[in-house]
Motif scaffolding. Sequence first.
Motif, PDB file in Angstrom:
ATOM      1  N   ASP A  16       0.896  -1.105  -0.031  1.00  0.00           N
ATOM      2  CA  ASP A  16      -0.142  -0.082   0.037  1.00  0.00           C
ATOM      3  C   ASP A  16       0.856   1.185  -0.117  1.00  0.00           C
ATOM      4  N   ASP A  39      -7.832   1.129  -3.264  1.00  0.00           N
ATOM      5  CA  ASP A  39      -7.594   1.867  -2.188  1.00  0.00           C
ATOM      6  C   ASP A  39      -7.304   0.954  -0.680  1.00  0.00           C
ATOM      7  N   ALA A  42      -8.937  -2.315  -0.697  1.00  0.00           N
ATOM      8  CA  ALA A  42      -8.286  -3.370  -1.279  1.00  0.00           C
ATOM      9  C   ALA A  42      -6.914  -3.901  -0.580  1.00  0.00           C
ATOM     10  N   GLY A  43      -6.307  -2.960   0.059  1.00  0.00           N
ATOM     11  CA  GLY A  43      -4.956  -3.232   1.100  1.00  0.00           C
ATOM     12  C   GLY A  43      -5.405  -4.022   2.107  1.00  0.00           C
ATOM     13  N   SER A  46      -5.406  -7.920   0.868  1.00  0.00           N
ATOM     14  CA  SER A  46      -4.347  -8.229  -0.075  1.00  0.00           C
ATOM     15  C   SER A  46      -3.837  -9.499   0.721  1.00  0.00           C
ATOM     16  N   THR A  64      -1.998  -1.340  -4.324  1.00  0.00           N
ATOM     17  CA  THR A  64      -3.098  -0.614  -3.750  1.00  0.00           C
ATOM     18  C   THR A  64      -2.559   0.693  -3.200  1.00  0.00           C
ATOM     19  N   GLN A 105     -12.503  -0.762  -3.384  1.00  0.00           N
ATOM     20  CA  GLN A 105     -12.365   0.539  -2.908  1.00  0.00           C
ATOM     21  C   GLN A 105     -13.571   1.050  -2.406  1.00  0.00           C
TER      22      GLN A 105
END
Length: 173
Positions: A16, A39, A42-43, A46, A64, A105
Amino acid sequence: VKPPYAGDLDKNCQRDTFDGQPCIYGQNKSSKSILLIGDSHAGMLSEAFVQAAVQVKFRAIVWTHSGCRFSLYHYENYDSHCYLISQDIYHYVKVNKPDAIFISQYITSSEPLHILEKSIDSLRKYSERIFVVGNTPVFPDEQDFMKARPLIMPRYLAPKYFNISEMNQEQFT
């Protein structure tokens, strides 16, 4: 103990980041590949994304950026740095043609969804399988969570759990 943010779990690659390249995990270039973009939402996903991909012998690519929604087009209040990051991601997709793309996101009700749709259509030229992950929960302590505090104030101790009824569901309609 508060669990770490999944975007920070890899000591060798910052998943990120505002200025970095994608983190790549799993099999070699001949393997099928899946890309995760978006964003901090998503992180947050992950680590599960990477573990699932590696388990089925796919290459997982994570790229991300907290606070940066993926969009290939400018719109009102869209950060120009985020736009440049999205362009870098698009170039990566054009060159590498991942087998699938996951976009996660935070999508607000005021966001111009037609812009997101156009961005997805642009990606579809290079990857047939595109998945958009719906909004993940937003915890009700956002006014305190991850906010800098003056040294004279006590540190914020986040609750260990929240009832689902307390979750911010404002953008889920």
